[in-house]
Write an enzyme that holds these catalytic residues in place. Structure first.
Site, PDB file in Angstrom:
ATOM      1  N   HIS A 127       0.812  -1.217   0.000  1.00 42.90           N
ATOM      2  CA  HIS A 127       0.000   0.000   0.000  1.00 42.90           C
ATOM      3  C   HIS A 127       0.840   1.257   0.000  1.00 42.90           C
ATOM      4  O   HIS A 127       1.883   1.349   0.640  1.00 42.90           O
ATOM      5  CB  HIS A 127      -0.933   0.003   1.212  1.00 42.90           C
ATOM      6  CG  HIS A 127      -0.213  -0.052   2.530  1.00 42.90           C
ATOM      7  ND1 HIS A 127       0.204   1.064   3.207  1.00 42.90           N
ATOM      8  CD2 HIS A 127       0.173  -1.105   3.293  1.00 42.90           C
ATOM      9  CE1 HIS A 127       0.801   0.724   4.328  1.00 42.90           C
ATOM     10  NE2 HIS A 127       0.799  -0.601   4.409  1.00 42.90           N
ATOM     11  N   ASP A 128       0.388   2.242  -0.778  1.00 42.08           N
ATOM     12  CA  ASP A 128       0.942   3.595  -0.812  1.00 42.08           C
ATOM     13  C   ASP A 128       2.353   3.675  -1.386  1.00 42.08           C
ATOM     14  O   ASP A 128       3.020   4.702  -1.250  1.00 42.08           O
ATOM     15  CB  ASP A 128       0.921   4.237   0.591  1.00 42.08           C
ATOM     16  CG  ASP A 128      -0.467   4.226   1.208  1.00 42.08           C
ATOM     17  OD1 ASP A 128      -1.366   4.857   0.622  1.00 42.08           O
ATOM     18  OD2 ASP A 128      -0.658   3.576   2.248  1.00 42.08           O
ATOM     19  N   GLY A 145       4.983  -1.005   2.822  1.00 41.94           N
ATOM     20  CA  GLY A 145       4.162   0.165   2.559  1.00 41.94           C
ATOM     21  C   GLY A 145       4.958   1.456   2.484  1.00 41.94           C
ATOM     22  O   GLY A 145       5.994   1.607   3.129  1.00 41.94           O
TER      23      GLY A 145
END
Length: 271
Positions: A127-128, A145
């Site tokens: 994520h991200d 992340g």
């Protein structure tokens, strides 16, 4: 209601959920599943047994191989089902078992991948993460992340990258390396813990950087990491000496930028 171009070819044993947007000349093989908020741009190909889900956009000409899961919910412990996205650029290849997660609200709400990237089997983009163009993740590479990887970086098989770490343009990460700290542009890192062993001279040469410029970058590298004092202080001190050398200035800007991680070095692994 789905928007499916007339030229798209969808195998009868694939599932394309209502709401998906399917571009021209898209090919979706057997046992694939495309979620209701997915956009597949023109020429995308899903070979078979691939899953594209979430609020996800796949750029034109990209190819997704069997058992890949693209656009899944983040694995963050803070995930609470908020709206988030994954955007993958054009002409990317995701080989068998690749996983890419959508972003989180706390991290900006988006995971983004540039154009012409290659993700080999079982590599993972969490994520991200923000990835530039022409990046290669070899087999079993793991990005935690919020990692940022700049264009043309190469990450060799089995390496793992700590959350919030930055990897600079055209850096080379050796196989099975543990990347716990930021890696400068053109840097070459190996080992566990990862040690900055020098510069990716081969990659610089192949990309067309002149030998005289490479020599300047090597000299600056020594001034930064082999002089007394911290790397950041040394980098600031030599800036005026290299104003006409773009690669060195790129490295100096990278070092000067704010970061959540320390800086990889040839000595202690960080600086």
């Amino acid at each position: 209601m789905s928007q499916i171009a007339a030229s798209a070819v969808i195998h009868p044993m694939a599932v394309v959920e209502d709401g998906a947007v399917i571009g021209e000349n898209v090919r979706i093989g057997p046992f694939c599943r495309v979620g209701p908020r997915v956009t597949l741009k023109d020429g995308v190909e899903l070979l078979s047994n691939a899953v594209v889900t979430g609020l996800t956009e796949i750029g034109a000409g990209s190819k997704i191989h069997p058992m890949a899961v693209i656009g899944g919910v983040s694995q963050s412990l803070h995930e609470a089902g908020e709206e988030s996205r994954l955007v993958v650029g054009a002409n990317c290849t995701m080989r068998e078992g690749v996983t890419m997660n959508c972003g989180t609200v706390g991290g900006g709400g988006i995971t983004r991948v540039g154009d012409n990237c290659l993700f080999l089997a079982n590599s993972h983009v969490a994520h991200d993460c923000i990835l530039g163009n022409e990046i290669i993740l070899s087999n079993n590479v793991m990005l935690a992340g919020h990692v940022r990887v700049e264009e043309k970086a190469i990450l060799s098989g089995g390496c793992a990258v700590h959350q919030f770490t930055r990897i600079g343009r055209q850096a080379f990460i050796g196989g099975l390396s543990a990347v716990a700290y930021d890696v400068i542009p053109y840097g070459m890192l190996n080992g566990n813990p990862g040690i900055l062993g020098g510069l990716n001279v081969v990659g610089m040469s192949r990309s067309g950087i002149e030998r005289s410029v490479i020599h300047q970058v090597r000299r600056a590298f020594k001034q930064i990491f082999e002089s007394e004092g911290s790397a950041r202080a040394n980098a600031a001190a030599i800036r005026d000496e290299y104003l006409d050398c773009a690669p060195v200035i790129e490295i100096l800007d990278f070092i000067a930028a704010e970061s959540d991680r320390a800086l990889s070095s040839p000595h202690r692994g960080k600086n």
